[in-house]
Enzyme design. Structure first.
Site, PDB file in Angstrom:
ATOM      1  N   LEU A  18       0.852  -1.175   0.000  1.00 41.75           N
ATOM      2  CA  LEU A  18       0.000   0.000   0.000  1.00 41.75           C
ATOM      3  C   LEU A  18       0.894   1.233   0.000  1.00 41.75           C
ATOM      4  O   LEU A  18       1.927   1.254   0.675  1.00 41.75           O
ATOM      5  CB  LEU A  18      -0.879   0.045   1.258  1.00 41.75           C
ATOM      6  CG  LEU A  18      -2.184  -0.741   1.289  1.00 41.75           C
ATOM      7  CD1 LEU A  18      -2.826  -0.610   2.665  1.00 41.75           C
ATOM      8  CD2 LEU A  18      -3.145  -0.274   0.222  1.00 41.75           C
ATOM      9  N   ASP A  19       0.490   2.264  -0.738  1.00 44.50           N
ATOM     10  CA  ASP A  19       1.242   3.509  -0.708  1.00 44.50           C
ATOM     11  C   ASP A  19       1.232   4.109   0.694  1.00 44.50           C
ATOM     12  O   ASP A  19       0.348   3.806   1.510  1.00 44.50           O
ATOM     13  CB  ASP A  19       0.644   4.508  -1.690  1.00 44.50           C
ATOM     14  CG  ASP A  19       0.937   4.140  -3.126  1.00 44.50           C
ATOM     15  OD1 ASP A  19       2.057   3.661  -3.396  1.00 44.50           O
ATOM     16  OD2 ASP A  19       0.051   4.328  -3.974  1.00 44.50           O
ATOM     17  N   HIS A  20       2.180   4.998   0.952  1.00 50.80           N
ATOM     18  CA  HIS A  20       2.286   5.579   2.290  1.00 50.80           C
ATOM     19  C   HIS A  20       1.038   6.372   2.663  1.00 50.80           C
ATOM     20  O   HIS A  20       0.682   6.466   3.836  1.00 50.80           O
ATOM     21  CB  HIS A  20       3.526   6.473   2.382  1.00 50.80           C
ATOM     22  CG  HIS A  20       3.365   7.819   1.735  1.00 50.80           C
ATOM     23  ND1 HIS A  20       3.430   7.996   0.371  1.00 50.80           N
ATOM     24  CD2 HIS A  20       3.115   9.040   2.278  1.00 50.80           C
ATOM     25  CE1 HIS A  20       3.230   9.267   0.088  1.00 50.80           C
ATOM     26  NE2 HIS A  20       3.042   9.923   1.213  1.00 50.80           N
TER      27      HIS A  20
ATOM     28  N   ARG B 159      -0.911  -0.067  -4.419  1.00 58.83           N
ATOM     29  CA  ARG B 159      -1.987   0.855  -4.784  1.00 58.83           C
ATOM     30  C   ARG B 159      -1.452   2.245  -4.714  1.00 58.83           C
ATOM     31  O   ARG B 159      -0.846   2.614  -3.756  1.00 58.83           O
ATOM     32  CB  ARG B 159      -3.173   0.752  -3.801  1.00 58.83           C
ATOM     33  CG  ARG B 159      -3.775  -0.584  -3.641  1.00 58.83           C
ATOM     34  CD  ARG B 159      -4.578  -0.988  -4.835  1.00 58.83           C
ATOM     35  NE  ARG B 159      -3.699  -1.446  -5.885  1.00 58.83           N
ATOM     36  CZ  ARG B 159      -3.075  -2.624  -5.874  1.00 58.83           C
ATOM     37  NH1 ARG B 159      -3.260  -3.467  -4.935  1.00 58.83           N
ATOM     38  NH2 ARG B 159      -2.276  -2.966  -6.842  1.00 58.83           N
TER      39      ARG B 159
END
Length: 213
Positions: free
Chosen positions: A41-43, A213
């Site tokens: 997952l993106d930050h 994502r």
């Protein structure tokens, strides 16, 4: 049996164990050695991250050929239209090619935890929530899809991967479950939980770096 770790990744946390610029990473919440995320997952996204020490299990979760559905609750800017939802269902033309058809529907605002920091809203512009289920794993795909239909993403929470769901985990909390491999695919069965695990480093050919994502 293989151990699968569930983490509710908070906003702003890098989905890796190696520290960069003193930003928080998975190591701030998971201290089990030798496990790695199966998909990322993106930050600036929140929610379910699955981790394991088993390369076969990583591949079954993260590799596109298994088409494991991933469920997101997405807050978008604007009052999303039926036409935009239908476009998401049909597939969106992005710079890296068309997306596969998704499942998309409008939902009521879900009872999620407050985000830290809070979402910044634009005055006099409403927001709405959708549930989006995709089977791909392109970089920032959900955000690009909603932007392409005219409704930028404000908040993105992954709620489930296959039949494995976030359930009642709060940001930063984790749990473990035991799963059978290789005879049972991850989306076909859920198993009992356990709290005491030992782990091994995943196989070198495991696929877990390109799907986020």
């Amino acid at each position: 049996m293989s151990t699968l770790h569930f983490l509710n990744k908070p906003y702003g946390v890098l989905c890796q164990f190696k520290a960069i610029d003193q930003r928080p990473t998975l190591a701030n919440f998971i201290d089990t050695p030798g496990i790695y995320p199966a998909g990322r997952l993106d930050h600036d996204s929140e929610g379910l991250v699955l981790l394991t020490d088993n390369g076969d299990l990583q591949a079954r979760i993260a590799h596109p050929k298994y088409k494991l559905p991933k469920t997101y609750w997405v807050q978008v800017e604007g009052n999303i239209s039926a036409e935009a939802l239908q476009a998401l269902r049909a597939g969106i033309e992005l710079k890296d090619g068309p997306t596969k058809p998704a499942k998309a529907k409008r939902i009521d605002e879900p009872p999620l935890w407050p985000r830290n920091p809070p979402v910044r809203f634009r005055q006099n512009i409403p927001t709405s929530w959708i549930e989006l289920i995709i089977t791909e794993g392109r970089n920032r795909q959900v955000r690009r899809m909603t932007a392409a239909v005219g409704f930028p993403t404000l908040r993105l929470v992954r709620m489930a991967i296959g039949s494995w769901s976030l359930d009642d985990l709060q940001p930063g909390q984790s749990r473990t479950e035991q799963v059978h491999l290789p005879s049972t695919a991850p989306q076909e069965r859920r198993h009992g939980r356990t709290d005491n695990t030992r782990s091994k480093r995943p196989r070198p050919n495991s696929s877990n770096r390109r799907h986020r994502r």
